[in-house]
Structure formats: structure tokens, C-alpha cells
Scaffold this motif. Structure first.
Motif, PDB file in Angstrom:
ATOM      1  N   ILE A   1      -9.485 110.382  82.254  1.00 46.66           N
ATOM      2  CA  ILE A   1      -9.133 110.344  83.667  1.00 46.66           C
ATOM      3  C   ILE A   1      -7.777 109.665  83.794  1.00 46.66           C
ATOM      4  O   ILE A   1      -7.602 108.533  83.330  1.00 46.66           O
ATOM      5  N   TYR A   2      -6.823 110.357  84.416  1.00 44.81           N
ATOM      6  CA  TYR A   2      -5.472 109.821  84.571  1.00 44.81           C
ATOM      7  C   TYR A   2      -5.324 109.086  85.901  1.00 44.81           C
ATOM      8  O   TYR A   2      -5.849 109.517  86.935  1.00 44.81           O
ATOM      9  N   ASP A   3      -4.578 107.992  85.846  1.00 47.25           N
ATOM     10  CA  ASP A   3      -4.178 107.263  87.052  1.00 47.25           C
ATOM     11  C   ASP A   3      -2.715 106.883  86.844  1.00 47.25           C
ATOM     12  O   ASP A   3      -2.388 105.752  86.500  1.00 47.25           O
ATOM     13  N   ARG A   4      -1.829 107.858  87.016  1.00 49.66           N
ATOM     14  CA  ARG A   4      -0.428 107.648  86.658  1.00 49.66           C
ATOM     15  C   ARG A   4       0.542 108.092  87.758  1.00 49.66           C
ATOM     16  O   ARG A   4       1.747 108.127  87.541  1.00 49.66           O
ATOM     17  N   GLU A   5       0.010 108.442  88.922  1.00 55.87           N
ATOM     18  CA  GLU A   5       0.868 108.841  90.029  1.00 55.87           C
ATOM     19  C   GLU A   5       1.808 107.692  90.399  1.00 55.87           C
ATOM     20  O   GLU A   5       1.388 106.548  90.541  1.00 55.87           O
ATOM     21  N   GLY A   6       3.094 107.996  90.544  1.00 55.70           N
ATOM     22  CA  GLY A   6       4.060 106.971  90.935  1.00 55.70           C
ATOM     23  C   GLY A   6       4.475 106.040  89.819  1.00 55.70           C
ATOM     24  O   GLY A   6       4.993 104.950  90.078  1.00 55.70           O
ATOM     25  N   ALA A   7       4.273 106.455  88.568  1.00 53.93           N
ATOM     26  CA  ALA A   7       4.717 105.626  87.444  1.00 53.93           C
ATOM     27  C   ALA A   7       6.232 105.473  87.473  1.00 53.93           C
ATOM     28  O   ALA A   7       6.957 106.352  87.948  1.00 53.93           O
ATOM     29  N   ALA A   8       6.722 104.366  86.956  1.00 55.96           N
ATOM     30  CA  ALA A   8       8.158 104.089  86.988  1.00 55.96           C
ATOM     31  C   ALA A   8       8.966 105.196  86.335  1.00 55.96           C
ATOM     32  O   ALA A   8      10.010 105.612  86.855  1.00 55.96           O
ATOM     33  N   VAL A   9       8.498 105.709  85.209  1.00 60.06           N
ATOM     34  CA  VAL A   9       9.250 106.756  84.510  1.00 60.06           C
ATOM     35  C   VAL A   9       9.211 108.078  85.279  1.00 60.06           C
ATOM     36  O   VAL A   9      10.105 108.920  85.129  1.00 60.06           O
ATOM     37  N   ALA A  10       8.201 108.269  86.128  1.00 60.65           N
ATOM     38  CA  ALA A  10       8.129 109.475  86.938  1.00 60.65           C
ATOM     39  C   ALA A  10       9.115 109.445  88.096  1.00 60.65           C
ATOM     40  O   ALA A  10       9.468 110.493  88.639  1.00 60.65           O
ATOM     41  N   LEU A  11       9.571 108.250  88.462  1.00 62.61           N
ATOM     42  CA  LEU A  11      10.446 108.087  89.621  1.00 62.61           C
ATOM     43  C   LEU A  11      11.908 107.834  89.257  1.00 62.61           C
ATOM     44  O   LEU A  11      12.800 108.106  90.055  1.00 62.61           O
ATOM     45  N   THR A  12      12.165 107.312  88.070  1.00 62.00           N
ATOM     46  CA  THR A  12      13.512 106.895  87.686  1.00 62.00           C
ATOM     47  C   THR A  12      14.381 108.097  87.337  1.00 62.00           C
ATOM     48  O   THR A  12      14.018 108.896  86.465  1.00 62.00           O
TER      49      THR A  12
END
Length: 343
Positions: free
Chosen positions: A106-117
């Protein structure tokens, strides 16, 4: 030895103890490690003695500090990891499979720093200084539109600088949600085809490669490999993991490496794995073993044998990182797979 740079997301992994299901383990204790395809590849390379660096973006807090310290303890260079005030450390929850019950993530990775940078935030000139190989996976572009744009920029920049690129396809059906008008598979196919135009060495599972790249899977693996390398002219090699099994605990694991220049498909012996401790990260160990062997100047046959043995041993180690030494991998290549105690 040549410097290798990997780029992607690293997460906190929360695994239930033993083979407990989520509902059995929570509330209660879980096992905490850090994981992520490109980080795992860098960790395996460093553990084998290679000069490996990992690049990502992480929030500026104590848990991310612990994550970086974990990478450094293995020998991974982390000086180009960005610390941000925006975004978070992603998490994934793992329930190990047993017998005929498969594992579950189960993933909980929405809004991770690397996804936004954005790509402009990274100092690519410093990151690529002295670099000969750059590693990316199909997981990083799956997490957000921005991450896909950064991945594409990075491989283009690597190619412009004459740096060879390895891409592990790593298709994840639970990701690829950032363009709702497309199915996950269609979005992955479109994005990865753009990225693979700049890649030197392709790594992937056979079924995902066939489904995502539009090749004819009716032929043998040699034919599939020829189709993939013909579709992407920059590719010099295509490597595949091969896996089948009767349960979560019993698997047959092997690999193959196609060399475009000679039109030869090299295959490795199949390992029968009858006691799997943790199968996550085995593909990353395979990719790291492949690249490490290439760095040694090994022949294609030796390279795929080393990669496959590395992937096999990763099944015996808890966590995503492969703490297998070069001597252990080479001993397995030579037939020492009896599991005897070293005294």
C-alpha cells in the motif's frame, strides 16, 4: 572505478513482522527500513565497492536525516540530495506473502518532496561531474507529472553530456495516476517510450516490456529483445529478469542479456528459490549486479550470470537493500549455493 549516479524517490518502508497481515499487526509494531528502486540500486552498487551516488529531494526533518544516514552507512554518496520545505517523505506499507497468498503493498507517497521538486532545483552540472553511468527507473516518472518531467530532463541531460543511461522499467500498476484521461498502462507506455529514446541499457520483466512497448510477444525472447532495441536506437543492450513459481515462497529466478552489436542473447542458469525471506528489491539487485559487472569489463555472459546471482541472493535478505558481497555472488555463480555455514 567509474562513478554511477542514480535518481529517484526513497521512502520509509513499514513491513508487518513475519507474515502477519495488516489487520493482525496494527495496532502494534512494524519493521521500519528505507526503500526505493534507485536508492536500492545505489546501495547495492556501493556495497559491492562501486562509486555510487543517489540523488533525490527530501524534507528537512529528523526522519529524512536518518534516511540519509542509512545510505551513507553503506557508502552511498548523498551530497546532492536536496532538502526542501515543501513535500514529504513517502511511505509504503508491506505485507509479505506466504504459500499461495501473495504479498501486498500500500503506497502513501502523494506529495512527496521528489514528486514536487522541479528539474531546475537540482545542480545537474555538479551531479554529473565525473559520472559515467546514470540510472533511472519507471517508478520515478510514475509518481507525478513533475517527476516524469524531471526524469526526462535528467536522461536528456545525461545523454547530452555523453553519459550512458540505464533504465529499469519497473511498472507499478498502483501508480501512474497523474493524468486521469489515460489508463495507468497507457500513461506509462507514452511516458516511458519518450524516456527510453535516451537510454543505453534497458532492464525489465518480459511481460511488462511486451505490454508497454508494443512489441510482439509471440516470438522467443531473442525476438522480443531485437524488437525493443530496434524501436529505441540508443539501446545497446536489453536485460530481462525471468521469474515463475508455484507460491509466494517458491520461485524460479533467471535472467537474460541481449547484446545488439552481436545479435546474441546470453542467458544465465535458473535458480530454484525455495525459501524467500523478502522478494522486494530483487530486481534492483539484478540491475545493480548487471551494471557492476559491466563496470568490471566483464563479458556479456559473465555479466548476466553475476546479475542473476545477485538477484537470487537478494531474496534471502530482509529489506529492499541487497547486503550481498561480491565474493558471495561470485561463489553462487560458481555453484556454491548449498547454504553452508561459513566457519
Amino acid at each position: 572505478m567509474s562513478r554511477v549516479v542514480t535518481f529517484g524517490e526513497i521512502m520509509m518502508r513499514l513491513a508487518t513482522p513475519g507474515f502477519a497481515r495488516f489487520q493482525q499487526a496494527m495496532p502494534g509494531s512494524v519493521n521500519v527500513t528505507f526503500a526505493g528502486a534507485e536508492a536500492s540500486i545505489a546501495a547495492s552498487l556501493a556495497y559491492l565497492g562501486a562509486d555510487a551516488a543517489f540523488v533525490t529531494a527530501l524534507p528537512d526533518h529528523a526522519i529524512a536525516d536518518a534516511c540519509i544516514a542509512d545510505l551513507r552507512s553503506i557508502g552511498v554518496e548523498t551530497k546532492h540530495i536536496l532538502r526542501t520545505t515543501e513535500g514529504r517523505l513517502g511511505i509504503y506499507f508491506l505485507e509479505h506473502g506466504a504459500n499461495q497468498r501473495g504479498g501486498n503493498v500500500i503506497y502513501d507517497r502523494e506529495g512527496a518532496a521528489v514528486a514536487l521538486t522541479p528539474a531546475a532545483a537540482y545542480d545537474w552540472t555538479a551531479i554529473f561531474t565525473g559520472c559515467e553511468w546514470f540510472v533511472i527507473s519507471g517508478i520515478t516518472p510514475a509518481i507525478s507529472r513533475n517527476a516524469a518531467e524531471v526524469a526526462l530532463f535528467a536522461v536528456q541531460e545525461a545523454e547530452r553530456r555523453g553519459i550512458k543511461v540505464v533504465c529499469d522499467m519497473n511498472y507499478r500498476t498502483k501508480l501512474w495516476r497523474w493524468e486521469p484521461s489515460l489508463s495507468a498502462r497507457d500513461l506509462a507506455t507514452r511516458t516511458m517510450k519518450d524516456l527510453l529514446r535516451h537510454v543505453t541499457v534497458f532492464v525489465g520483466g518480459i511481460s511488462d516490456a511486451i505490454a508497454m512497448l508494443g512489441v510482439d510477444g509471440a516470438g522467443d525472447l531473442h525476438t522480443v529483445a531485437k524488437q525493443i532495441t530496434a524501436q529505441f536506437p540508443n539501446l545497446t543492450h536489453a536485460a530481462f529478469t525471468q521469474r515463475d513459481g508455484s507460491s509466494a515462497a517458491v520461485q524460479n529466478f533467471s535472467g537474460a542479456l541481449y547484446e545488439k552489436a552481436t545479435d546474441v542473447l546470453h542467458t544465465a542458469p535458473t535458480f530454484s528459490i525455495t525459501q524467500i525471506i523478502d522478494r522486494l528489491g530483487a530486481g534492483d539487485a539484478f540491475t545493480a549486479g548487471l551494471l557492476f559487472s559491466i563496470l568490471q569489463g566483464s563479458s556479456p555472459a559473465e555479466t548476466i550470470a553475476f546479475a542473476t546471482a545477485a538477484g537470487c541472493l537478494a531474496h534471502s535478505i530482509e529489506g529492499d537493500f541487497n547486503y550481498s558481497t561480491r565474493a558471495e555472488i561470485e561463489a553462487l555463480m560458481q555453484g556454491d549455493g548449498g547454504g553452508r555455514v561459513s566457519r
